[in-house]
Design an enzyme around this catalytic site. Sequence first.
Site, PDB file in Angstrom:
ATOM      1  NE  ARG A 260      -4.421  -1.334   1.765  1.00 50.91           N
ATOM      2  CZ  ARG A 260      -5.346  -1.671   2.648  1.00 50.91           C
ATOM      3  NH1 ARG A 260      -5.107  -1.549   3.940  1.00 50.91           N
ATOM      4  NH2 ARG A 260      -6.508  -2.134   2.242  1.00 50.91           N
TER       5      ARG A 260
ATOM      6  CE  LYS B  70     -17.062 -13.589  11.180  1.00 49.37           C
ATOM      7  NZ  LYS B  70     -17.271 -12.306  11.881  1.00 49.37           N
TER       8      LYS B  70
ATOM      9  N   GLY C 206      -7.039  -6.590   0.597  1.00 47.12           N
ATOM     10  CA  GLY C 206      -5.833  -6.597   1.404  1.00 47.12           C
ATOM     11  C   GLY C 206      -5.256  -7.997   1.533  1.00 47.12           C
TER      12      GLY C 206
ATOM     13  N   GLY D  99     -12.462  -4.178   1.478  1.00 51.67           N
ATOM     14  CA  GLY D  99     -13.866  -3.781   1.583  1.00 51.67           C
ATOM     15  C   GLY D  99     -14.260  -2.811   0.476  1.00 51.67           C
TER      16      GLY D  99
HETATM   17  C1  3PG Z   1      -8.592  -1.741   4.872  1.00 51.69           C
HETATM   18  O1  3PG Z   1      -7.599  -2.241   5.392  1.00 51.69           O
HETATM   19  O2  3PG Z   1      -9.525  -2.417   4.416  1.00 51.69           O
HETATM   20  C2  3PG Z   1      -8.646  -0.243   4.743  1.00 51.69           C
HETATM   21  O3  3PG Z   1      -7.456   0.344   5.128  1.00 51.69           O
HETATM   22  C3  3PG Z   1      -9.811   0.286   5.542  1.00 51.69           C
HETATM   23  O4  3PG Z   1      -9.616  -0.009   6.898  1.00 51.69           O
HETATM   24  P1  3PG Z   1     -10.875  -0.159   7.853  1.00 51.69           P
HETATM   25  O5  3PG Z   1     -11.599  -1.420   7.404  1.00 51.69           O
HETATM   26  O6  3PG Z   1     -10.332  -0.262   9.239  1.00 51.69           O
HETATM   27  O7  3PG Z   1     -11.748   1.058   7.664  1.00 51.69           O
HETATM   28 MG    MG Z   2     -11.202  -3.597   6.005  1.00 52.98          MG
END
Ligand code: 3PG
Ligand code: MG
Length: 399
Positions: free
Chosen positions: A41, A206, A356, A380
Amino acid sequence: MSIRNLDDLLAEGVSGRRVLVRADLNVPLDKQTGEITDDGRIRAVLPTLGALVQAGAKVVVCSHLGRPKGAPDPQFSLRPVAGRLGELLGAPVHFATDTVGDSARATVAGLADGQVALLENLRFNPGETSKDAAERGAFADQLAAFGEAYVDDAFGAVHRKHASVFDVPARLPHVAGRLVLREVQVLGKLTGEPERPYVVVLGGSKVSDKLAVIEALLPKVDRLLIGGGMCFTFLKAQGHEVGTSLLEEEMVQTCRNLLERAPGKIMLPVDVVAADAFAPDAAHDTVPADGIPSHRLGLDVGPRTVAGFAAVISQAKTVFWNGPMGVFEMAAFAAGTRGVAEAITKADAFSVVGGGDSAAAVRALGLDDSAFGHISTGGGASLEYLEGKTLPGIAALEN
Ligand code: 3PG
Ligand code: MG
């Protein structure tokens, strides 16, 4: 797309101007040593930061890391990230030990043209993630004061309605950075008219996390291949016993409905690697998916599954993959994820790796990043994009 991008800002000239960049530098850290275990990242925002540095901007970078609870928490400090970012940029990065306090003000004020500062973790401030618009706004005012223009290059966070993502762009001239632009272009291909066959591979633990994206993708894809921890709830829905594998009992009926809705579209594992404990050295065997012993838990998909998935993937013209097939961090349970990843790299298809964990898996398994069409930095965020949701950070750039 009615979003201005970095080139528009550069064309106006940024020399000597303070540019606030929201990045997603939420990198995994080793729990023992605190070292960065995957800097993907950080690398992903170098094109934007490099262009701003080259153009002589005073670059103020902000990011979150982990999920601290609105107060400083040393284990979530961005300090190690500042060090790594400096190495990659080839020039030291000035680190502010707070986000909008004395250190941040002094650090920003001290920047020369072409220099970069990194502010401490945005989430050390309750205003960043507050549900209260006024509280977020007050924090956004403080942040916005550090820039004369705002660049959003935090694709991984565009699905969060947070001050730095949603409220700051309302206060400053704003553009999408190179990474956000590329992510939106690539994912837009998948939501538009992807070349067929369009195959989606989903893993991860999940079903409940992935339900919305499965619902959205099912009508669009030609095949949906399911592995990872969530496959056991589907196997249970097919009437198989899954031993002590991960199971979301309350999702079994939902999985049954999904399987019935699109007969033949969803492909599940036919064999799994079943272990007697969740441990790297646990005793384990490959067993048929309908023959998991009652005292064992599935930690990876088996070789017949990999071969079946690979055969489907080899025919695809477009592939989207999110989520590991097994516990790839443990060598004994990495073969499924590796096999599927390799099949994707070999296919004559446009391939996108979302997330990720799957992106980290690609690098942890030593696979060649460049063999994939695109590796998204958003977990996400990429899923919510594919669901067709309005993403607050993108909407804020459109206005
Ligand atoms: C992630 O790792 O998915 C992003 O950096 C967002 O992080 P978060 O899910 O804690 O908002
Ligand atoms: Mg996340």
